[in-house]
Design a protein around this motif. Structure first.
Motif, PDB file in Angstrom:
ATOM      1  N   MET A   5       0.861  -1.187   0.000  1.00 31.69           N
ATOM      2  CA  MET A   5       0.000   0.000   0.000  1.00 31.69           C
ATOM      3  C   MET A   5       0.898   1.238   0.000  1.00 31.69           C
ATOM      4  SD  MET A   5      -3.073  -1.135  -0.019  1.00 31.69           S
ATOM      5  CE  MET A   5      -4.192   0.093   0.585  1.00 31.69           C
ATOM      6  N   LEU A   6       0.533   2.213  -0.799  1.00 32.34           N
ATOM      7  CA  LEU A   6       1.303   3.448  -0.940  1.00 32.34           C
ATOM      8  C   LEU A   6       0.537   4.613  -0.331  1.00 32.34           C
ATOM      9  CD1 LEU A   6       2.208   2.929  -4.698  1.00 32.34           C
ATOM     10  CD2 LEU A   6       3.636   2.388  -2.729  1.00 32.34           C
ATOM     11  N   ASP A   7       1.237   5.694  -0.069  1.00 37.16           N
ATOM     12  CA  ASP A   7       0.604   6.934   0.380  1.00 37.16           C
ATOM     13  C   ASP A   7       0.246   7.763  -0.851  1.00 37.16           C
ATOM     14  OD1 ASP A   7       0.863   6.533   3.182  1.00 37.16           O
ATOM     15  OD2 ASP A   7       2.976   7.116   3.061  1.00 37.16           O
ATOM     16  N   TRP A   8      -0.675   8.714  -0.672  1.00 37.29           N
ATOM     17  CA  TRP A   8      -0.920   9.695  -1.718  1.00 37.29           C
ATOM     18  C   TRP A   8       0.410  10.392  -1.969  1.00 37.29           C
ATOM     19  CZ3 TRP A   8      -5.449  10.482  -4.357  1.00 37.29           C
ATOM     20  CH2 TRP A   8      -6.604   9.885  -3.840  1.00 37.29           C
ATOM     21  N   HIS A   9       0.670  10.764  -3.199  1.00 34.79           N
ATOM     22  CA  HIS A   9       1.925  11.448  -3.527  1.00 34.79           C
ATOM     23  C   HIS A   9       2.042  12.768  -2.769  1.00 34.79           C
ATOM     24  CE1 HIS A   9       5.361  12.833  -5.733  1.00 34.79           C
ATOM     25  NE2 HIS A   9       4.708  13.897  -6.143  1.00 34.79           N
ATOM     26  N   THR A  10       0.923  13.467  -2.600  1.00 35.56           N
ATOM     27  CA  THR A  10       0.896  14.697  -1.812  1.00 35.56           C
ATOM     28  C   THR A  10      -0.271  14.610  -0.841  1.00 35.56           C
ATOM     29  OG1 THR A  10      -0.502  15.829  -3.437  1.00 35.56           O
ATOM     30  CG2 THR A  10       1.876  16.125  -3.662  1.00 35.56           C
ATOM     31  N   ARG A  80      -7.122   1.959  -7.764  1.00 29.81           N
ATOM     32  CA  ARG A  80      -6.302   1.692  -8.951  1.00 29.81           C
ATOM     33  C   ARG A  80      -4.813   1.767  -8.626  1.00 29.81           C
ATOM     34  NH1 ARG A  80      -7.246   4.744 -14.498  1.00 29.81           N
ATOM     35  NH2 ARG A  80      -9.048   3.361 -14.489  1.00 29.81           N
ATOM     36  N   TYR A  81      -4.427   2.738  -7.816  1.00 24.25           N
ATOM     37  CA  TYR A  81      -3.015   2.942  -7.525  1.00 24.25           C
ATOM     38  C   TYR A  81      -2.595   2.390  -6.170  1.00 24.25           C
ATOM     39  CZ  TYR A  81      -3.369   5.825 -11.637  1.00 24.25           C
ATOM     40  OH  TYR A  81      -3.590   6.261 -12.916  1.00 24.25           O
ATOM     41  N   ASN A  82      -3.474   1.599  -5.540  1.00 30.20           N
ATOM     42  CA  ASN A  82      -3.156   0.921  -4.286  1.00 30.20           C
ATOM     43  C   ASN A  82      -2.703   1.907  -3.200  1.00 30.20           C
ATOM     44  OD1 ASN A  82      -3.315  -1.615  -3.113  1.00 30.20           O
ATOM     45  ND2 ASN A  82      -1.089  -1.889  -3.196  1.00 30.20           N
ATOM     46  N   ILE A  83      -3.467   2.971  -3.048  1.00 27.64           N
ATOM     47  CA  ILE A  83      -3.146   4.022  -2.083  1.00 27.64           C
ATOM     48  C   ILE A  83      -3.837   3.717  -0.754  1.00 27.64           C
ATOM     49  CG2 ILE A  83      -3.406   6.489  -1.580  1.00 27.64           C
ATOM     50  CD1 ILE A  83      -3.273   6.971  -4.625  1.00 27.64           C
ATOM     51  N   LYS A  84      -3.096   3.930   0.329  1.00 23.52           N
ATOM     52  CA  LYS A  84      -3.650   3.717   1.677  1.00 23.52           C
ATOM     53  C   LYS A  84      -4.848   4.625   1.910  1.00 23.52           C
ATOM     54  CE  LYS A  84       0.909   2.931   3.678  1.00 23.52           C
ATOM     55  NZ  LYS A  84       1.904   3.507   4.588  1.00 23.52           N
ATOM     56  N   GLY A  85      -5.755   4.151   2.723  1.00 25.61           N
ATOM     57  CA  GLY A  85      -6.915   4.959   3.069  1.00 25.61           C
ATOM     58  C   GLY A  85      -8.110   4.070   3.369  1.00 25.61           C
ATOM     59  N   SER A  86      -9.237   4.709   3.563  1.00 24.07           N
ATOM     60  CA  SER A  86     -10.467   3.975   3.848  1.00 24.07           C
ATOM     61  C   SER A  86     -11.644   4.747   3.259  1.00 24.07           C
ATOM     62  CB  SER A  86     -10.651   3.815   5.357  1.00 24.07           C
ATOM     63  OG  SER A  86     -10.887   5.077   5.950  1.00 24.07           O
ATOM     64  N   LEU A  87     -12.747   4.069   3.149  1.00 26.33           N
ATOM     65  CA  LEU A  87     -13.951   4.717   2.653  1.00 26.33           C
ATOM     66  C   LEU A  87     -14.363   5.857   3.573  1.00 26.33           C
ATOM     67  CD1 LEU A  87     -16.175   4.830   0.556  1.00 26.33           C
ATOM     68  CD2 LEU A  87     -17.405   3.095   1.844  1.00 26.33           C
ATOM     69  N   CYS A  88     -14.201   5.662   4.865  1.00 26.07           N
ATOM     70  CA  CYS A  88     -14.551   6.714   5.836  1.00 26.07           C
ATOM     71  C   CYS A  88     -13.710   7.972   5.597  1.00 26.07           C
ATOM     72  CB  CYS A  88     -14.356   6.190   7.253  1.00 26.07           C
ATOM     73  SG  CYS A  88     -14.873   7.363   8.516  1.00 26.07           S
ATOM     74  N   LYS A  89     -12.416   7.811   5.386  1.00 28.91           N
ATOM     75  CA  LYS A  89     -11.546   8.963   5.118  1.00 28.91           C
ATOM     76  C   LYS A  89     -11.903   9.630   3.787  1.00 28.91           C
ATOM     77  CE  LYS A  89      -7.568   7.361   7.741  1.00 28.91           C
ATOM     78  NZ  LYS A  89      -6.175   6.891   7.692  1.00 28.91           N
ATOM     79  N   ASP A  90     -12.276   8.807   2.804  1.00 31.84           N
ATOM     80  CA  ASP A  90     -12.677   9.361   1.509  1.00 31.84           C
ATOM     81  C   ASP A  90     -13.953  10.185   1.647  1.00 31.84           C
ATOM     82  OD1 ASP A  90     -10.515   8.156   0.227  1.00 31.84           O
ATOM     83  OD2 ASP A  90     -11.660   6.359  -0.286  1.00 31.84           O
ATOM     84  N   ILE A  91     -14.896   9.697   2.439  1.00 33.06           N
ATOM     85  CA  ILE A  91     -16.143  10.432   2.668  1.00 33.06           C
ATOM     86  C   ILE A  91     -15.843  11.759   3.364  1.00 33.06           C
ATOM     87  CG2 ILE A  91     -18.307  10.455   3.979  1.00 33.06           C
ATOM     88  CD1 ILE A  91     -18.479   7.411   3.393  1.00 33.06           C
ATOM     89  N   MET A  92     -15.015  11.723   4.383  1.00 30.70           N
ATOM     90  CA  MET A  92     -14.676  12.944   5.122  1.00 30.70           C
ATOM     91  C   MET A  92     -13.985  13.959   4.204  1.00 30.70           C
ATOM     92  SD  MET A  92     -15.790  12.764   8.124  1.00 30.70           S
ATOM     93  CE  MET A  92     -17.083  11.565   7.955  1.00 30.70           C
ATOM     94  N   SER A  93     -13.046  13.491   3.406  1.00 32.01           N
ATOM     95  CA  SER A  93     -12.343  14.399   2.482  1.00 32.01           C
ATOM     96  C   SER A  93     -13.298  14.996   1.463  1.00 32.01           C
ATOM     97  CB  SER A  93     -11.231  13.646   1.739  1.00 32.01           C
ATOM     98  OG  SER A  93     -10.275  13.146   2.626  1.00 32.01           O
ATOM     99  N   SER A  94     -14.178  14.168   0.922  1.00 31.61           N
ATOM    100  CA  SER A  94     -15.111  14.620  -0.108  1.00 31.61           C
ATOM    101  C   SER A  94     -16.176  15.556   0.445  1.00 31.61           C
ATOM    102  CB  SER A  94     -15.778  13.415  -0.776  1.00 31.61           C
ATOM    103  OG  SER A  94     -14.815  12.611  -1.405  1.00 31.61           O
ATOM    104  N   CYS A  95     -16.574  15.336   1.687  1.00 32.35           N
ATOM    105  CA  CYS A  95     -17.634  16.170   2.287  1.00 32.35           C
ATOM    106  C   CYS A  95     -17.121  17.496   2.825  1.00 32.35           C
ATOM    107  CB  CYS A  95     -18.295  15.426   3.446  1.00 32.35           C
ATOM    108  SG  CYS A  95     -19.434  14.172   2.916  1.00 32.35           S
ATOM    109  N   PHE A  96     -16.027  17.441   3.546  1.00 35.00           N
ATOM    110  CA  PHE A  96     -15.602  18.622   4.297  1.00 35.00           C
ATOM    111  C   PHE A  96     -14.510  19.445   3.628  1.00 35.00           C
ATOM    112  CE2 PHE A  96     -17.434  15.736   7.467  1.00 35.00           C
ATOM    113  CZ  PHE A  96     -18.502  16.532   7.847  1.00 35.00           C
TER     114      PHE A  96
END
Length: 135
Positions: A5-10, A80-96
């Motif tokens: 698993m990789l981190d986001w590049h930024t 697609r790029y095997n980036i670390k994270g979770s659906l919960c974090k994606d929801i928080m980022s997309s909402c807030f």
């Protein structure tokens, strides 16, 4: 064998790492969102769902606060790029912080295109040549 698993590049708030993406998102975030969708090989009009879906669902009595296109593209890029994270974090980022999320996705796709070109293998098949894309 599972890929690491990789981190986001930024990071989500690293807008100053790529000032052109930052300015593009600041002055015309809907255009940036459409560019992200296109670079991810989705319909460029997909982000328009984020603009129209709250009004439509609210009219039907269903409040919606999660922007569907931003969330779907973020999850798709992460998988697609095997980036670390979770659906919960994606929801928080997309909402807030939807604007920051679009900018981060734009930076990630620019980075991936620059550093990980698509390799196309030509393999013989029963019915001629078969093209296989590898990411």
């Amino acid at each position: 064998m599972a890929l690491p698993m990789l981190d986001w590049h930024t990071g989500l708030f690293d807008c100053c790492d790529d000032t052109s993406s930052c300015c593009y998102g600041f002055w015309c975030c809907p255009c940036l969102a459409c560019t992200v969708a296109g670079r991810f090989d989705e319909n460029r009009c997909l982000p328009l769902c984020d603009i129209f879906s709250p009004a439509i669902t609210a009219a039907c009595g269903l409040p919606l606060c999660v922007p569907p296109a931003a969330l779907a593209l973020r999850v798709g890029i992460r998988h697609r790029y095997n980036i670390k994270g979770s659906l919960c974090k994606d929801i928080m980022s997309s909402c807030f912080c939807e604007w920051c999320s679009w900018c981060q996705m734009h930076r990630e796709l620019k980075y991936r295109k620059k550093n990980n070109p698509v390799v196309v293998n030509m393999q013989p098949g029963q019915h001629g040549v078969v093209m296989v894309n590898q990411y």
